[in-house]
Design a protein around this motif. Structure first.
Motif, PDB file in Angstrom:
ATOM      1  N   GLN A   4       0.765  -1.079   0.024  1.00 58.59           N
ATOM      2  CA  GLN A   4       0.000  -0.080   0.015  1.00 58.59           C
ATOM      3  C   GLN A   4       0.901   1.170  -0.089  1.00 58.59           C
ATOM      4  O   GLN A   4       1.774   1.524   0.950  1.00 58.59           O
ATOM      5  CB  GLN A   4      -0.851   0.171   1.125  1.00 58.59           C
ATOM      6  CG  GLN A   4      -1.996   1.132   1.172  1.00 58.59           C
ATOM      7  CD  GLN A   4      -3.048   0.789   0.707  1.00 58.59           C
ATOM      8  OE1 GLN A   4      -3.308  -0.303  -0.043  1.00 58.59           O
ATOM      9  NE2 GLN A   4      -4.011   1.572   0.347  1.00 58.59           N
ATOM     10  N   ALA A   5       0.505   2.333  -0.934  1.00 54.58           N
ATOM     11  CA  ALA A   5       1.399   3.383  -0.946  1.00 54.58           C
ATOM     12  C   ALA A   5       0.958   4.514  -0.142  1.00 54.58           C
ATOM     13  O   ALA A   5      -0.272   4.642   0.196  1.00 54.58           O
ATOM     14  CB  ALA A   5       1.365   3.918  -2.418  1.00 54.58           C
ATOM     15  N   ALA A   6       1.836   5.189   0.337  1.00 52.54           N
ATOM     16  CA  ALA A   6       1.613   6.260   1.259  1.00 52.54           C
ATOM     17  C   ALA A   6       1.138   7.644   0.324  1.00 52.54           C
ATOM     18  O   ALA A   6       1.759   7.625  -0.795  1.00 52.54           O
ATOM     19  CB  ALA A   6       2.860   6.938   2.214  1.00 52.54           C
ATOM     20  N   LEU A   7       0.134   8.256   0.489  1.00 48.80           N
ATOM     21  CA  LEU A   7      -0.032   9.426  -0.288  1.00 48.80           C
ATOM     22  C   LEU A   7       0.416  10.828   0.172  1.00 48.80           C
ATOM     23  O   LEU A   7       0.042  10.897   1.804  1.00 48.80           O
ATOM     24  CB  LEU A   7      -1.644   9.708  -0.617  1.00 48.80           C
ATOM     25  CG  LEU A   7      -2.339   8.242  -1.342  1.00 48.80           C
ATOM     26  CD1 LEU A   7      -3.584   8.779  -1.747  1.00 48.80           C
ATOM     27  CD2 LEU A   7      -1.527   8.149  -2.682  1.00 48.80           C
ATOM     28  N   ASP A   8       1.035  11.586  -0.254  1.00 49.42           N
ATOM     29  CA  ASP A   8       1.734  12.681   0.521  1.00 49.42           C
ATOM     30  C   ASP A   8       1.691  13.893  -0.406  1.00 49.42           C
ATOM     31  O   ASP A   8       2.387  14.123  -1.440  1.00 49.42           O
ATOM     32  CB  ASP A   8       3.248  12.269   0.924  1.00 49.42           C
ATOM     33  CG  ASP A   8       3.882  13.306   1.768  1.00 49.42           C
ATOM     34  OD1 ASP A   8       3.449  14.399   1.894  1.00 49.42           O
ATOM     35  OD2 ASP A   8       5.055  12.964   2.317  1.00 49.42           O
ATOM     36  N   HIS A   9       0.762  14.669  -0.130  1.00 51.10           N
ATOM     37  CA  HIS A   9       0.559  16.088  -0.949  1.00 51.10           C
ATOM     38  C   HIS A   9       0.886  15.815  -2.502  1.00 51.10           C
ATOM     39  O   HIS A   9       1.790  16.627  -3.071  1.00 51.10           O
ATOM     40  CB  HIS A   9       1.630  17.001  -0.429  1.00 51.10           C
ATOM     41  CG  HIS A   9       1.517  17.358   0.929  1.00 51.10           C
ATOM     42  ND1 HIS A   9       1.717  16.558   2.053  1.00 51.10           N
ATOM     43  CD2 HIS A   9       1.166  18.504   1.660  1.00 51.10           C
ATOM     44  CE1 HIS A   9       1.494  17.146   3.321  1.00 51.10           C
ATOM     45  NE2 HIS A   9       1.025  18.330   2.991  1.00 51.10           N
ATOM     46  N   GLY A  10       0.329  15.032  -3.071  1.00 49.67           N
ATOM     47  CA  GLY A  10       0.182  14.884  -4.595  1.00 49.67           C
ATOM     48  C   GLY A  10       1.081  13.902  -4.962  1.00 49.67           C
ATOM     49  O   GLY A  10       1.610  13.633  -6.006  1.00 49.67           O
ATOM     50  N   TRP A  11       2.082  13.272  -4.236  1.00 53.52           N
ATOM     51  CA  TRP A  11       2.816  12.260  -4.340  1.00 53.52           C
ATOM     52  C   TRP A  11       2.515  10.678  -3.774  1.00 53.52           C
ATOM     53  O   TRP A  11       1.891  10.960  -2.798  1.00 53.52           O
ATOM     54  CB  TRP A  11       4.387  12.552  -4.018  1.00 53.52           C
ATOM     55  CG  TRP A  11       4.723  13.790  -4.607  1.00 53.52           C
ATOM     56  CD1 TRP A  11       4.490  15.216  -4.220  1.00 53.52           C
ATOM     57  CD2 TRP A  11       5.724  13.747  -5.657  1.00 53.52           C
ATOM     58  NE1 TRP A  11       5.309  15.970  -5.239  1.00 53.52           N
ATOM     59  CE2 TRP A  11       6.015  14.878  -6.179  1.00 53.52           C
ATOM     60  CE3 TRP A  11       6.480  12.725  -6.519  1.00 53.52           C
ATOM     61  CZ2 TRP A  11       6.750  15.198  -7.086  1.00 53.52           C
ATOM     62  CZ3 TRP A  11       7.561  13.057  -7.418  1.00 53.52           C
ATOM     63  CH2 TRP A  11       7.494  14.388  -7.618  1.00 53.52           C
ATOM     64  N   PHE A  12       2.882   9.678  -4.435  1.00 56.48           N
ATOM     65  CA  PHE A  12       2.566   8.310  -3.985  1.00 56.48           C
ATOM     66  C   PHE A  12       4.019   7.969  -3.614  1.00 56.48           C
ATOM     67  O   PHE A  12       4.871   7.774  -4.420  1.00 56.48           O
ATOM     68  CB  PHE A  12       1.857   7.678  -4.740  1.00 56.48           C
ATOM     69  CG  PHE A  12       2.457   6.996  -5.865  1.00 56.48           C
ATOM     70  CD1 PHE A  12       3.042   5.836  -5.834  1.00 56.48           C
ATOM     71  CD2 PHE A  12       2.458   7.572  -7.187  1.00 56.48           C
ATOM     72  CE1 PHE A  12       3.636   5.131  -6.910  1.00 56.48           C
ATOM     73  CE2 PHE A  12       2.755   6.959  -8.197  1.00 56.48           C
ATOM     74  CZ  PHE A  12       3.373   5.812  -8.239  1.00 56.48           C
TER      75      PHE A  12
END
Length: 312
Positions: A264-272
């Motif tokens: 599962q990817a982390a979503l960080d201010h428009g980035w994965f």
């Protein structure tokens, strides 16, 4: 005394009286105080009140840092905040406030899972600073063609993980990935080995291309999930890998499957950001899927003609 002499005498007396009146008026003006400068007094009073308010604010900041038992503030129901009388404690004089931890340095990643392999945020910041300094010291060519990457505090660190050496770049180290949005979107992948910057890959400007989907893998992020082509079929295992890219706001979840395992990817201010550990040889690139808030599949890298699905 003739008439002419009388007139002269009268004139002299009149002149004397006029001069006397003028002298008395000048003395009165000299003795009488000048009008009160009410505007200036009001300005000084306003300044003094502001100083007192600022001093009171500084005192409240000091009280907040003191033990709870030293001071107690009322709820304000009695017409204002009051200070308890037990016991009075003199606050030390206030000097210039020290900068808060949040006001200096890069921003932290959105989740703790983006700092891997025991790498602390401080170590990641140190690596980022070394790589930016490395870029400055190795900058060459005309200044018009160089891009100033800026300072470390301009960035947000989105990934830190161990790097595995290979035949093309021997020696293990640490990867630090950081991004910034202003003045241009910038992404850098920094490699630190033995406490020194050993390589820096940067991308300035958005990677968006016409017709791209709501999820897009970083076009230069392959170094995070593959070893040298010289070692094809003979990778060092286990191998820590990472995948990064951008997502549109409509994407609520991203998964990355690599070597048979799904992360599962982390979503960080428009980035994965996704990562895991590979324990087998692979020839197929990571498969990336994106889902909206309703769980609907909105992106699949297997259907993306612009995504390289096999490793070189």
């Amino acid at each position: 005394m003739n008439e002419e002499q009388k007139q002269q005498g009268t004139g002299s007396s009149g002149d004397f009286e006029e001069q006397l009146r003028e002298l008395l008026a000048e003395d009165a003006n000299t003795i009488r105080p000048a009008p009160v400068a009410y505007p200036a007094i009001r300005r000084r009073g306003a300044i003094e009140r502001r100083r007192r308010v600022a001093a009171a604010g500084a005192a409240l900041v000091t009280l907040a840092a003191m033990p709870v038992g030293a001071y107690a503030l009322a709820d304000g129901d009695a017409g204002g905040n009051t200070v308890a009388s037990t016991p009075p404690v003199l606050a030390p004089p206030q000097t210039s406030a020290a900068p808060s931890a949040s006001s200096a340095g890069p921003e932290r990643p959105a989740t703790k899972d983006q700092l891997l392999d025991g790498i602390t945020f401080g170590q990641a910041v140190d690596g980022l600073e070394k790589c930016l300094a490395y870029d400055q010291s190795h900058a060459g060519g005309p200044s018009d063609f160089r891009t100033d990457l800026g300072a470390a505090e301009d960035y947000r660190i989105i990934l830190a993980m161990n790097s595995i050496g290979n035949s093309n770049a021997p020696g293990d180290g640490v990867y630090v990935v950081a991004v910034k949005e202003q003045p241009k979107q910038t992404r850098l992948i920094c490699n630190v080995k033995d406490g020194e910057a050993s390589g820096l890959n940067t991308s300035v400007g958005s990677d968006d291309v016409p017709g791209a989907g709501p999820v897009m893998a970083d076009i230069n992020g392959g170094k995070l999930y593959q070893q040298s082509v010289l070692d094809r079929g003979n990778w060092k295992l286990p191998f820590r890998w990472g995948v990064i890219g951008t997502v549109e706001p409509s994407v609520a979840r991203v998964t990355v499957t690599y070597g048979g395992a799904t992360s599962q990817a982390a979503l960080d201010h428009g980035w994965f950001v996704a990562s895991d550990v590979l324990d087998q040889q692979v020839t197929v690139a990571p498969r990336i899927k994106g889902y909206d808030a309703d769980g609907k599949l909105v992106y699949d890298s297997d259907e993306d003609e612009g995504y390289e699905k096999r490793l070189p």
